[in-house]
Design an enzyme around this catalytic site. Structure first.
Site, mmCIF file in Angstrom:
data_model
loop_
_atom_site.group_PDB
_atom_site.id
_atom_site.type_symbol
_atom_site.label_atom_id
_atom_site.label_comp_id
_atom_site.label_asym_id
_atom_site.label_seq_id
_atom_site.Cartn_x
_atom_site.Cartn_y
_atom_site.Cartn_z
ATOM 1 N N LYS A 80 0.823 -1.199 0.000
ATOM 2 C CA LYS A 80 0.000 0.000 0.000
ATOM 3 C C LYS A 80 0.864 1.259 0.000
ATOM 4 C CE LYS A 80 -3.907 1.924 2.675
ATOM 5 N NZ LYS A 80 -4.833 1.622 3.792
ATOM 6 N N SER A 155 -9.353 2.285 2.896
ATOM 7 C CA SER A 155 -8.409 3.013 2.068
ATOM 8 C C SER A 155 -7.405 2.127 1.338
ATOM 9 C CB SER A 155 -7.651 4.031 2.927
ATOM 10 O OG SER A 155 -6.896 3.386 3.943
ATOM 11 N N SER A 179 -9.997 -0.408 6.957
ATOM 12 C CA SER A 179 -9.403 -0.138 5.642
ATOM 13 C C SER A 179 -8.786 -1.346 4.952
ATOM 14 C CB SER A 179 -8.351 0.965 5.752
ATOM 15 O OG SER A 179 -8.971 2.210 5.950
#
Length: 464
Positions: A80, A155, A179
């Protein structure tokens, strides 16, 4: 025959070792597969195919000599964007960020390199990681491979899209309120948020965890073997575990399971989602577990309190930006954070204090139950261009009520697919265990996965 991009880590390693498949041949296939998908879903950031080929060639030479550089030599992993990798800027998903190369790898990235994995790319995030959406002023829109008109959630948006589209077997996200689990559910994946501190992270923060996002429990367990190692940069880092991580199924006979179908605040889960979760609970029951309804632990005061604190925290960051940078921030984020300017210190602290009430209630649950089952998502899908399922900056967290309390309570929580809606979109089942029971929870998830069976209908790239 299984497509190369659908192979698990164990299958890839076996083929590399037997020389029936070289890392270089695998990457030539994988990069072409990504090339067909990526214009449609935009999951990747800092993706350099030629650099990947160079690493694949070196891995091929090592495997040909029988001297792999670590247990994951040549295996692709995406990381990420918010997790630092040395030399790559961290835009935080926002066009307002000044780009500076990261000085060192954060712990999850460091563990992957130490194991010999190839960092395929970074994956996209929404602005400041504060949206459960694939919408970003820096990256554009990341779309859900199951239906590109739909949102990935966030996210860890790019990680979820990359995993569902078959960009290799291993993906790492982060989770402060859902997330990892929310986008995993929207994309049909296993998404695991461990006990706080089980996977060291830098920077660390209240409730913030890194976690695997994969197509199977097996690959999640494999990632945990490497990620769950202490690192002094995280002050919450836990001591090393004595036992190995296993994905062997376990008996659920006699387990006391709480079935939570009411969120207590926010959006009401859709009926077919609750039905799928109930059906999963009945499977546990048929194998000897005792299932009882569990009342919600969240309420309006808790959700609004944390929202106020997060607005104040975000406004503190936004107010430090110059006028030109501020204008580049996603309007939804600006509108959401703006009331933070008018909150008093007392109101912000009162909001943060709701995290302790969440923690108290979350812990109390496990004095009565061994395991909790709930929906992961209250909304089964929403448009790709929306910044949140409510599309309302004044009600931004109505959809995280099932996931949020376990971040603040620090319990391990996992999302796994438990079926599909009539329109073909995945449905997520959340499983929560007591603090520190990470290894056991993954074995319970493997047990459920063995009942459910493997998913074979993963999405294919659009033909146009």
């Amino acid at each position: 025959m299984t497509d190369l991009h659908d192979l698990s880590t164990t299958q890839l390693l076996a083929q590399f070792a037997s020389r029936t498949l070289s890392p270089l041949d695998y990457y030539e296939h994988l990069l072409a597969h990504i090339g067909r998908w990526e214009p449609h879903i935009r999951a990747l950031y800092a993706f350099d195919p030629e650099q990947v080929r160079l690493q694949a060639r070196a891995a091929t030479e090592r495997w040909n000599k029988g001297a792999p550089n670590g247990p994951l030599d040549g295996i692709p992993v995406t990381i990420k964007e918010l997790i630092a990798t040395q030399g790559t800027p961290i835009p935080l998903g926002s066009a307002a960020t000044t780009l500076k190369p990261a000085l060192q790898d954060a712990p999850p990235a460091a563990r992957m390199r130490e194991a010999g994995a190839i960092i395929l790319a970074k994956t996209t995030v929404p602005d400041f990681g504060m949206l459960s959406s694939g919408l970003s002023s820096f990256h554009g829109i990341t779309r859900n491979p199951w239906n590109t008109a739909c949102n990935t959630g966030g996210s860890s948006s790019g990680a979820a899209a990359a995993a569902a589209a078959g960009y290799g077997p291993l993906h790492i996200g982060t989770d402060i309120g859902g997330s990892v689990r929310l986008p995993a559910a929207w994309c049909g994946l296993v998404g695991f948020k461990p006990t706080l501190g089980r996977i060291p992270i830098d920077p660390y923060y209240t409730g913030r965890c890194a976690g695997p996002m994969t197509r199977s429990v097996e690959d999640t367990v494999l990632l945990m073997r490497h990620l769950a190692r202490p690192d002094a940069r995280d002050a919450t880092s836990l001591p090393p575990l004595t036992g190995d991580w296993s994905d062997a199924p376990v008996s659920v006979n006699g387990l006391k399971i709480g079935l939570m179908l009411e969120p207590g605040a926010g959006l009401q889960p859709e009926g077919f989602v609750c039905a799928a979760v109930e059906q999963a609970a009945r499977l546990f029951e048929s194998h000897g577990a005792q299932v009882r309804t569990l009342a919600p632990i969240m309420d309006r005061a808790q959700l609004d309190g944390l929202d106020r604190f997060w607005r104040a925290r975000q406004w503190a960051e936004l107010s430090a930006l110059g006028a030109e940078q501020f204008a580049k921030v996603l309007p939804y984020i600006r509108d959401w954070a703006a009331p933070g300017a008018d909150l008093s210190g007392v109101e912000a602290v009162q909001g943060f204090n709701q995290t302790f009430e969440m923690r108290r209630r979350a812990a109390q649950v496990f004095s009565e139950f061994d395991l909790v089952l709930s929906p992961t998502n209250q909304v089964n899908h929403f448009p790709a261009q929306w910044p949140s399922p409510s599309n309302d900056p004044q009600q931004p967290f109505e959809h995280i009520v099932f996931t949020l309390p376990w971040n603040m309570g620090e319990q391990p929580a996992l999302s796994i697919n438990c079926g599909f809606a009539a329109d073909g979109m995945p449905i997520g089942l959340q499983m929560i265990a007591p603090r520190f029971a990470d290894q056991w929870l993954l074995q319970v998830a493997k047990t459920y996965e063995s009942w459910r069976g493997a998913i074979h209908n993963w999405p294919n790239p659009p033909s146009h």
